[in-house]
Design a protein around this motif. Structure first.
Motif: not given
Length: 389
Positions: A183-185, A207-214, A219-224, A226-238
């Motif tokens: 899970a990428v938060l 699953p991808l969950a979007l929960l209202p907060l303020g 966001v709870v972005f659930t991925v394999p 290796a994909q989590a590795d890539a998401l963590m290394q991206m800049d904000d725009a990517a």
């Protein structure tokens, strides 16, 4: 009561001063002010102020915390409805608070705000901070717990030891099913604003969950992994572009916070109690975050254990074996039901096989058309086992 029990340092020693441990302590305090309860916290007291996580709290959890006067209402963002859909297939449903007759289906709150609401009602002496449990020894009518605080080690005698200190450790008594997902938060800003709607979007990656907060979404972005590795290394725009591609075009994401990640697995302790010991919350089970069941299950653990220990019909000892057995039996349907509910959803929806995609679409369509089915699913999320017929 025996002399050894009378001279015990505390009646109930709770290892772990997170929300579940604090809820148990407050429930015991409210039910019996003479019951001596002590929490061990490995962290400094108040360390939760630096925790950025957000939690999905059910309406049932709100009711329990309100009973303890520990509901931090200003910090809670209500969920009025939940939009459920799948990517690459037909079918969707909307679960609405008005249909369920509740002010909100659930709430989203930052961990630090939830902890602050609980901690503010505990006595100053209730928590031993910077203290860890290093060993235990069972005596005739109590447990001798060895604890370490800094360089100092000492013992505490307690009539009951409660483990509320996080993920079940690897042992033959713990069943583990690795989902091979992370899970990428993050917290993201969107246009339009959320309007108190939550989204649950099922994709082949997870699953991808979007929960209202303020004003934002948690966001709870659930991925394999290796994909989590890539998401963590991206800049904000990517990262925002990747989130947009996974979610679709109903919202436009404009900004994001820093990200965090954690691996996902189902972990169930088979035995909830031993002699003068019991396990609750994440120490008893961890679930997949889909549908927000795990934390709320832990709060119900704490509440039900408090009721079992406060049962005055079973004598003065708050931890006699029958009370612990009654607690374990009483929690069985809620634990197994919650685990089966979340595990079934993950396994059904994290698969892109065309026949399953069609079956999921038909299921979502049926859920949308048949009110009793929607009420059942909503009840499962709001009240746990109390939703079962």
């Amino acid at each position: 009561m025996t002399e050894a029990a009378q001279s015990a340092d505390t009646d109930i020693l709770i290892v772990g001063a997170g929300p579940v441990g604090m809820t148990l302590a407050l429930a015991l305090q409210a039910g019996n002010a003479d019951l001596r309860t002590t929490l061990l916290d490995a962290r400094p007291r108040g360390a939760f102020v630096d925790d950025p996580r957000a939690l999905a709290l059910s309406h049932g959890t709100r009711q329990l915390l309100e009973t303890l006067d520990a509901w931090n209402a200003p910090a809670a963002t209500p969920i009025h409805d939940i939009h459920v859909s799948q990517s690459g297939g037909f079918g969707r449903t909307i679960i609405d608070r008005n249909e369920q007759g509740v002010p909100a289906l659930g709430y989203v709150m930052r961990y630090k705000n939830l902890c602050a609401g609980l901690d503010g009602h505990l006595a100053e002496s209730a928590i031993l901070e910077r203290t860890t449990l290093t060993g235990t020894r069972l005596a005739r009518d109590h447990i001798v717990a060895t604890v370490r605080q800094g360089d100092t080690e000492r013992t505490i005698r307690t009539r009951l030891l409660v483990h509320a200190d996080g993920t079940p450790r690897n042992s033959p008594d713990v069943f583990v099913a690795d989902y091979r997902q992370h899970a990428v938060l993050a917290e993201v800003r969107s246009q339009p604003l959320h309007g108190n709607r939550a989204w649950e979007r099922f994709t082949p990656d997870g699953p991808l969950a979007l929960l209202p907060l303020g004003d934002d979404y948690s966001v709870v972005f659930t991925v394999p992994p290796a994909q989590a590795d890539a998401l963590m290394q991206m800049d904000d725009a990517a990262f925002l572009a990747a989130l947009q591609a996974q979610f679709g075009s109903r919202l436009h994401f404009t900004a994001t916070s820093p990200r965090a990640r954690f691996p996902l697995a189902l972990r169930l302790r088979r035995q909830l109690h031993a002699e003068r010991e019991v396990w609750i919350g994440n120490a008893a089970q961890t679930l997949h975050p889909v549908s927000g069941q795990g934390f709320n299950l832990g709060i119900r653990d704490a509440w039900e254990l408090a009721q079992a220990l406060l049962d005055t019909h079973n004598g003065n000892d708050p931890c006699i074996a029958q009370r612990l057995r009654n607690y374990a039996v009483g929690r069985k349907s809620d634990r197994q039901g919650s685990a089966a509910f979340t595990d079934g959803i993950v396994r059904l929806f994290s698969n892109d096989a065309p026949p399953l995609r069609v079956a999921r679409g038909l299921g979502l369509l049926a859920l949308d058309l048949w009110r009793p089915a929607r009420q059942f699913v909503a009840g499962r999320m709001i009240w746990g086992a109390r939703a079962w017929p």
